[in-house]
Design an enzyme around this catalytic site. Structure first.
Site, short mmCIF file in Angstrom:
data_model
loop_
_atom_site.label_atom_id
_atom_site.label_comp_id
_atom_site.label_asym_id
_atom_site.label_seq_id
_atom_site.Cartn_x
_atom_site.Cartn_y
_atom_site.Cartn_z
N ASP A 180 -0.54 -15.38 7.30
CA ASP A 180 0.46 -15.62 6.25
C ASP A 180 1.82 -15.91 6.88
O ASP A 180 2.16 -15.37 7.93
CB ASP A 180 0.57 -14.41 5.30
CG ASP A 180 0.81 -13.10 6.00
OD1 ASP A 180 0.12 -12.81 7.01
OD2 ASP A 180 1.70 -12.34 5.58
N GLU A 219 0.41 -9.71 6.30
CA GLU A 219 1.27 -8.96 7.22
C GLU A 219 2.70 -8.93 6.72
O GLU A 219 3.38 -7.91 6.77
CB GLU A 219 1.20 -9.57 8.62
CG GLU A 219 1.86 -8.69 9.71
CD GLU A 219 3.37 -8.89 9.89
OE1 GLU A 219 4.01 -7.99 10.47
OE2 GLU A 219 3.93 -9.90 9.43
#
Lengths: 416, 416
Positions: free
Chosen positions: B100, B165
């Site tokens: 991400d 994350e």
């Protein structure tokens, strides 16, 4: 005359109450003033007043220094002036009320429909009852009483039902620029039957403070706009103290802060773990009755200029000050003015005691009439500021009629 | 082995660069991780790794103390673990990267398309290039080099490409709870080739401060929530000082504020001329490597409890503290741990000097592996934090391959 007026009022309680009820039931928030103005027009026709109904024209107003208004269109929501022409040679009077009401806010805070006009224990409930449809009804009752008592006046009586008071006074300004002036003016805002001859003016400000963005974990690599805005807030607090320490008018003696600087809003940052790079503060600066808006502006500009010298970052990134949105001229009438004498006499004749004379903590359209038209203004009306702008707003009906008595007598004494 | 790895890398610059370019060109912001994960899956298949691809299941995760996530659905945006099985009897390693990326922000701030993958002067540009697709490519290059050099390892190598994350680590937590553990873990976040063995943890907080509404002209009748929030901000600043004064770990000696308290947002008020009755502050509290999240929470709670005794209003209306949103466990590896020795050796062999060992000012998914799985974690990767999360993010391509060399050698030494 005083006895006749009192008698007339006592015989017209139902009529006056129904009129107020109809007005409160029309939700005349900004942009939706029409239906309430229609009730006004109908009533003025019934009283045989000369009606002047017009839509404000932004182009004609926006050159004026007092014009502050973010509304694009006024179409279909007219201003009203209704004149009872005198036979000539007498003093004239403006009777000014505003038809716009502030929004009702969260409906859950209201025990009943905010526009119910419900009556309970002598109180009429609803948004605008106190601020200031109750006062406007007092004005109309005063005119009607004098008319039905066959009084002849030498001076003109100019009734005004204006829009935009709550947003900066464009309605009253438009009436002034249209040529409506007089030797005195009564504005029956909710003073709780006190007479306000000085009013705090005010203007809105916006201050933008820059910082420098960074990740929150290394916040020392950025400059936090919120932290920098603390310097600005503290400077504004200090400025408020300095400005209020200067005020020694005895009319303000019971007011803790005659001209407050209100920090009304702050917005900064968009992410908890980022250092915010911009903070925006918005607020309201009170202006003293004897002060000009420009002088007040200048003082805040100088205050902000002074703090940047103490902070390297602010010196390189000076806070930006804007004057936007609402702006209300202060009002200032000499305590020895004959128009105040006339109002005081009317009051004393009816109540047997002198009225309380005070300075008001908020501005009214009176500032525009006084600073813009040199018209002596007394703000005097039924209702209380505590109820204004709040949920479950109400007005004590008895006061509407008592104020009408005082106003009728004052009109008679001033214009006869 | 070291020379063979170096030679392999020099022969695969084009391949590695194209892989990174493809990954950067996929806009894998939160909720849109799929296409970039598809590139990862294809690459892992090509490498002959045992693939485990699964969508996170909120129900399975939300009982865990480390789970903080406001995302409802993970469907179609899978986590990936890809295992290179050892022959047994050796030490295993996790190679963890997140797929991400944070949103590109204002596109006007970018000189080129934020997802161009454009290469200029040895730098590859685009959101996610540094944080941390470059690092993930280093991991894959290391595995591919060892495989193509026909190395046989005794321990397992577990490559992970996780989601979430940037929003609190639910992807790495899901991998851990699915059973993926190892004797060491490398997370190639952008450390600029330093080795971070301790990481600042962090958690978001929200503080709601109540005031009392009033008209700005009589602001003394209200209580300004902004003014009251100044007490809170000042208490937080004080708490930050106290918490950081306690930190004496030499790894933090060059960091001005090892565990900052960042005031990231403040919102209060809705009208310039009203006294605001609520202020909301949001921010990020740094957590020391050796500290538990609970202890840090408690310290802030006590700090807020202490200021209310000095202020009658706050005593009657205590600020409300909430822990919401992002939450990153701190990481803490002993400086004498053999896994760090192994990483240091690999680095020294290649560079001829010892790596810089530091504590990082931000949390990574390493905290979850370390505090949640008792796995020794070294954060080491190409790219710099200055470029991460910024417009015109880039990575120096040379560093991607150098990091891959260090990592390949470390894997070989650790798992052989």
């Amino acid at each position: 005359m005083q006895r006749q007026i009192k008698k007339w009022m006592s015989e017209h309680v139902d009529m006056g109450t129904k009129l107020l009820q109809r007005l409160v039931q029309e939700r005349s928030i900004r942009g939706h003033e029409y239906n309430a103005q229609a009730v006004m027009i109908e009533k003025c026709r019934e009283l045989g007043l000369e009606l002047d109904i017009w839509d404000l024209n932004r182009k004609e107003l926006e050159h004026h220094a007092f014009f502050r208004c973010d509304r694009d269109s006024f179409e279909g929501n007219p201003n009203i002036c209704a004149v009872w022409k005198g036979k000539g040679g007498g003093r004239s009077i403006i009777l000014n009320g505003h038809i716009d009401v502030v929004p009702e806010g969260d409906e859950k805070d209201w025990r009943n429909d905010p526009y119910s006009g419900m009556i309970k224990d002598g109180k009429l409930y609803g948004r605008g009852s106190t601020d200031m449809k109750g006062g406007s009804v007092s004005l109309l009752l005063a005119i009607q009483a004098l008319k039905e008592l066959d009084v002849t006046l030498r001076g003109d009586v100019i009734f005004q039902s204006v829009i935009e008071e709550e947003s900066g006074g464009a309605g009253t300004l438009a009436a002034l620029l249209r040529g409506y002036k007089a030797d005195g003016a009564i504005i029956p805002e909710p003073t709780n039957m006190k007479m306000f001859i000085k009013q705090q003016g005010s203007m809105w400000f916006r201050i933008t403070i820059k910082g420098k963005s960074a990740h929150g974990g290394t916040r020392y690599e950025g400059v936090n706009a919120i932290e920098k805005s603390l310097n600005v807030i503290s400077a504004l607090q200090n400025l408020e103290t300095i400005r209020n320490d200067r005020i020694n008018d005895p009319l303000f003696k019971d007011i803790p802060i005659p001209i407050p600087i209100n920090i009304g809003k702050i917005n900064s940052g968009s992410w908890p773990s980022s250092v915010p790079d911009t903070a925006i503060i918005e607020g309201r600066m009170g202006v003293a009755p004897s002060e000009s808006m420009e002088a007040a502006e200048k003082e805040m500009e100088e205050c902000l200029a002074s703090i940047i010298n103490e902070d390297e970052w602010l010196l390189a990134h000076p806070p930006k000050l804007e004057w936007f949105g609402g702006r209300w001229q202060p009002g200032d009438l000499d305590i020895n003015h004959p128009f105040l004498d006339c109002m005081e006499n009317a009051y004393s004749n009816i109540y047997g005691v002198k009225p309380v004379i005070e300075a008001s903590p908020w501005g009214t359209d009176g500032g525009i009439l006084s600073k813009g038209g040199d018209i002596p203004v007394v703000v005097f009306g039924p209702g209380t500021t505590e109820a204004a702008h709040e949920a479950n707003e109400f007005i004590e009906l008895k006061k509407v009629f008592e104020a009408a008595e005082v106003i009728a007598l004052a009109i008679w004494q001033w214009c006869k």
